[in-house]
Design a protein around this motif. Sequence first.
Motif, PDB file in Angstrom:
ATOM      1  N   SER A   1      -9.617 -27.664 -25.215  1.00 48.14           N
ATOM      2  CA  SER A   1      -9.374 -26.368 -26.093  1.00 48.14           C
ATOM      3  C   SER A   1      -8.131 -25.767 -26.094  1.00 48.14           C
TER       4      SER A   1
ATOM      5  N   PRO B   1      -9.699 -25.500 -31.433  1.00 46.94           N
ATOM      6  CA  PRO B   1     -10.591 -24.372 -31.045  1.00 46.94           C
ATOM      7  C   PRO B   1     -11.575 -24.581 -30.166  1.00 46.94           C
ATOM      8  N   GLY B   2     -11.939 -23.604 -29.502  1.00 43.40           N
ATOM      9  CA  GLY B   2     -12.857 -23.798 -28.324  1.00 43.40           C
ATOM     10  C   GLY B   2     -12.967 -22.485 -27.482  1.00 43.40           C
ATOM     11  N   GLU B   3     -13.742 -22.491 -26.426  1.00 41.85           N
ATOM     12  CA  GLU B   3     -13.821 -21.845 -25.509  1.00 41.85           C
ATOM     13  C   GLU B   3     -12.913 -21.749 -24.390  1.00 41.85           C
ATOM     14  N   ARG B   4     -12.662 -20.446 -23.867  1.00 40.40           N
ATOM     15  CA  ARG B   4     -11.563 -20.452 -22.611  1.00 40.40           C
ATOM     16  C   ARG B   4     -12.627 -20.753 -21.429  1.00 40.40           C
TER      17      ARG B   4
ATOM     18  N   TYR C   1     -10.014 -27.387 -16.101  1.00 39.51           N
ATOM     19  CA  TYR C   1      -9.478 -28.415 -16.597  1.00 39.51           C
ATOM     20  C   TYR C   1      -8.817 -29.406 -15.736  1.00 39.51           C
TER      21      TYR C   1
ATOM     22  N   HIS D   1     -10.347 -31.583 -20.431  1.00 38.80           N
ATOM     23  CA  HIS D   1     -11.744 -30.941 -19.749  1.00 38.80           C
ATOM     24  C   HIS D   1     -12.264 -32.132 -18.953  1.00 38.80           C
TER      25      HIS D   1
ATOM     26  N   ARG E   1     -10.441 -34.411 -24.422  1.00 37.56           N
ATOM     27  CA  ARG E   1     -10.244 -33.161 -25.328  1.00 37.56           C
ATOM     28  C   ARG E   1      -9.902 -31.749 -24.345  1.00 37.56           C
TER      29      ARG E   1
ATOM     30  N   ASP F   1      -7.834 -23.453 -23.212  1.00 37.37           N
ATOM     31  CA  ASP F   1      -7.754 -23.721 -22.120  1.00 37.37           C
ATOM     32  C   ASP F   1      -6.397 -24.490 -21.563  1.00 37.37           C
TER      33      ASP F   1
ATOM     34  N   CYS G   1      -1.930 -18.859 -28.440  1.00 35.88           N
ATOM     35  CA  CYS G   1      -2.995 -18.615 -27.362  1.00 35.88           C
ATOM     36  C   CYS G   1      -2.035 -18.719 -25.929  1.00 35.88           C
TER      37      CYS G   1
END
Length: 214
Positions: A188, A163-166, A170, A214, A186, A191, A16
């Motif tokens: 992602s 895993p998750g969205e960008r 933050y 986040h 949490r 991010d 990433c």
Amino acid sequence: MARIAVFGANGAIGRCVVTEALARGHRVTAAVRDPVRYQGLSTAVVHGDVLAEADVARVAAGQDVLVSAVGGGDGPGHLRLIEPAARSLVAGLRELGDASPRLIAVGGAGSLETAPGVRVWDTPGLPDRVLQIMHAHGDALAFYRTVADIRWTVLSPAADIGPGERTGTYRTDTDRLVIDAEGRSRISLPDFAVALVDEIEQPQHLGERFTCAH
């Protein structure tokens, strides 16, 4: 454009970071133990063992920033890698003297405070294996805090990273766990990489640890 080398580039966090840095136009070199297995990202790939000081010096030479994304998971061998990798990274960079790049190392969340004097690793019921990894990251951070001749930063993730969205957004703190209104912590993977590359582009935490969520 910065010249960035990434140890651990084949891991979830490392990939990433490489993706985010490339998307912003930086020149990225992926340092992995087995270059043949590194596929899917269009970047320079070199052999590099983070536990070999000579490899660290070779990979870091000519770079602006050296990123260490090793030891971030809970797979076999990571426990033996985390604190020794920190010492090897510093020793390798010291070989370069004044020409050494900045170092940004991925840390752990275990040593973050949840209340004054209380840390994540004090949470009841944590498995022994998880505690061992948390404390290994804590030992690595304690070592970095003794280092005054290398420009280092440690970035600890939220308590939950996956895993998750960008989103590109933050919140940060230094030694306190960042939580939301519902008490969750949490971030992602994309991010987390955003926060790390932001620190590359605009250094805010030289010689210290910070965290994001986040």
